[in-house]
Enzyme design. Structure first.
Site, PDB file in Angstrom:
ATOM      1  N   CYS A   1     -13.182 -11.450 -57.588  1.00  0.00           N
ATOM      2  CA  CYS A   1     -12.802 -11.895 -58.946  1.00  0.00           C
ATOM      3  C   CYS A   1     -13.861 -12.841 -59.483  1.00  0.00           C
ATOM      4  O   CYS A   1     -14.237 -12.781 -60.656  1.00  0.00           O
ATOM      5  CB  CYS A   1     -11.451 -12.609 -58.922  1.00  0.00           C
TER       6      CYS A   1
ATOM      7  N   ASN B   1     -11.614   0.689 -47.487  1.00  0.00           N
ATOM      8  CA  ASN B   1     -10.859   0.164 -46.352  1.00  0.00           C
ATOM      9  C   ASN B   1      -9.561  -0.449 -46.873  1.00  0.00           C
ATOM     10  O   ASN B   1      -9.545  -1.092 -47.925  1.00  0.00           O
ATOM     11  CB  ASN B   1     -11.671  -0.906 -45.615  1.00  0.00           C
TER      12      ASN B   1
ATOM     13  N   THR C   1     -12.003  -6.827 -45.255  1.00  0.00           N
ATOM     14  CA  THR C   1     -12.163  -8.278 -45.139  1.00  0.00           C
ATOM     15  C   THR C   1     -12.001  -8.985 -46.471  1.00  0.00           C
ATOM     16  O   THR C   1     -11.730 -10.182 -46.502  1.00  0.00           O
ATOM     17  CB  THR C   1     -13.551  -8.628 -44.564  1.00  0.00           C
TER      18      THR C   1
ATOM     19  N   HIS D   1      -9.744  -7.604 -52.432  1.00  0.00           N
ATOM     20  CA  HIS D   1      -9.898  -7.145 -53.819  1.00  0.00           C
ATOM     21  C   HIS D   1     -10.429  -5.725 -53.681  1.00  0.00           C
ATOM     22  O   HIS D   1     -11.509  -5.526 -53.098  1.00  0.00           O
ATOM     23  CB  HIS D   1     -10.861  -8.073 -54.572  1.00  0.00           C
TER      24      HIS D   1
ATOM     25  N   HIS E   1     -12.144  -2.334 -53.414  1.00  0.00           N
ATOM     26  CA  HIS E   1     -13.550  -2.007 -53.648  1.00  0.00           C
ATOM     27  C   HIS E   1     -13.876  -0.697 -52.970  1.00  0.00           C
ATOM     28  O   HIS E   1     -13.416  -0.426 -51.867  1.00  0.00           O
ATOM     29  CB  HIS E   1     -14.474  -3.116 -53.136  1.00  0.00           C
TER      30      HIS E   1
HETATM   31  P1  AMP Z   1     -14.482  -4.625 -46.508  1.00  0.00           P
HETATM   32  O1  AMP Z   1     -14.840  -5.031 -45.103  1.00  0.00           O
HETATM   33  O2  AMP Z   1     -14.180  -3.180 -46.681  1.00  0.00           O
HETATM   34  O3  AMP Z   1     -13.398  -5.537 -47.095  1.00  0.00           O
HETATM   35  O4  AMP Z   1     -15.790  -4.859 -47.368  1.00  0.00           O
HETATM   36  C1  AMP Z   1     -16.156  -6.111 -47.861  1.00  0.00           C
HETATM   37  C2  AMP Z   1     -17.646  -6.067 -48.050  1.00  0.00           C
HETATM   38  O5  AMP Z   1     -17.988  -7.103 -48.948  1.00  0.00           O
HETATM   39  C3  AMP Z   1     -18.451  -6.298 -46.771  1.00  0.00           C
HETATM   40  O6  AMP Z   1     -19.286  -5.167 -46.541  1.00  0.00           O
HETATM   41  C4  AMP Z   1     -19.253  -7.566 -47.071  1.00  0.00           C
HETATM   42  O7  AMP Z   1     -20.560  -7.522 -46.550  1.00  0.00           O
HETATM   43  C5  AMP Z   1     -19.247  -7.586 -48.596  1.00  0.00           C
HETATM   44  N1  AMP Z   1     -19.358  -8.882 -49.236  1.00  0.00           N
HETATM   45  C6  AMP Z   1     -18.649  -9.998 -48.963  1.00  0.00           C
HETATM   46  N2  AMP Z   1     -18.993 -11.001 -49.795  1.00  0.00           N
HETATM   47  C7  AMP Z   1     -19.945 -10.491 -50.635  1.00  0.00           C
HETATM   48  C8  AMP Z   1     -20.713 -11.025 -51.717  1.00  0.00           C
HETATM   49  N3  AMP Z   1     -20.565 -12.288 -52.129  1.00  0.00           N
HETATM   50  N4  AMP Z   1     -21.595 -10.212 -52.328  1.00  0.00           N
HETATM   51  C9  AMP Z   1     -21.756  -8.935 -51.920  1.00  0.00           C
HETATM   52  N5  AMP Z   1     -21.059  -8.369 -50.916  1.00  0.00           N
HETATM   53  C10 AMP Z   1     -20.181  -9.139 -50.278  1.00  0.00           C
HETATM   54 ZN    ZN Z   2      -9.918 -10.420 -56.879  1.00  0.00          ZN
END
Ligand code: AMP
Ligand code: ZN
Length: 123
Positions: free
Chosen positions: A18, A95, A103, A106, A108
């Site tokens: 967000c 995921n 992780t 939000h 994605h």
């Molecule tokens: P997931 O594990 O499917 O929730 O994917 C979350 C992804 O967000 C991971 O691959 C992280 O490397 C990525 N991530 C977390 N924080 C950031 C950020 N500030 N900018 C870009 N990618 C991020």
């Molecule tokens: Zn959010």
């Protein structure tokens, strides 16, 4: 006159994505429109690793899928990323749940390409 209370917040100040959508946290943006934002993953798991997010907050693809307009916008965002980066092929992953490797709560779409990407569970 009272406004209707939204069923869930569109912006969660504790949610990093967000905050990226609001411009509060910098990101390497590859595509942006009124409904979605696409930016490079900070810890790429492939030569091309882009995340496509809806601008409003949805915890995961289950919540996102309950809003067909936003869900379609995210898929259109995936398409726009593929066009913008001229990707000849790519893998798209959502995921859902910590055990899947989610992780960030939000929704994605991961868009991965290059070197024969194979997405492994929980990576
Ligand atoms: P997931 O594990 O499917 O929730 O994917 C979350 C992804 O967000 C991971 O691959 C992280 O490397 C990525 N991530 C977390 N924080 C950031 C950020 N500030 N900018 C870009 N990618 C991020
Ligand atoms: Zn959010």
């Amino acid at each position: 006159m009272t406004q209707p209370v939204p069923s869930r917040p569109h912006f969660d100040p504790d949610c990093p994505f967000c905050r990226i959508a609001a411009g509060e946290i910098p990101a390497d943006v590859v595509y942006s429109d009124e409904q979605v934002l696409a930016f490079r993953d900070i810890a790429p798991k492939a030569p091309v690793h882009v995340l496509v997010i809806p601008r409003p907050h949805f915890a995961d693809v289950r919540e996102l899928g309950a809003d067909p307009e936003s869900a379609a916008a995210v898929l259109a965002g995936v398409r726009a990323v593929a066009e913008a980066l001229a990707l000849p092929y790519f893998t798209t992953v959502f995921n859902t749940g910590a055990a899947s490797g989610q992780t960030v709560l939000h929704a994605h779409a991961h868009v991965l390409s290059g070197n024969g990407v194979m997405w492994a569970h929980g990576q």
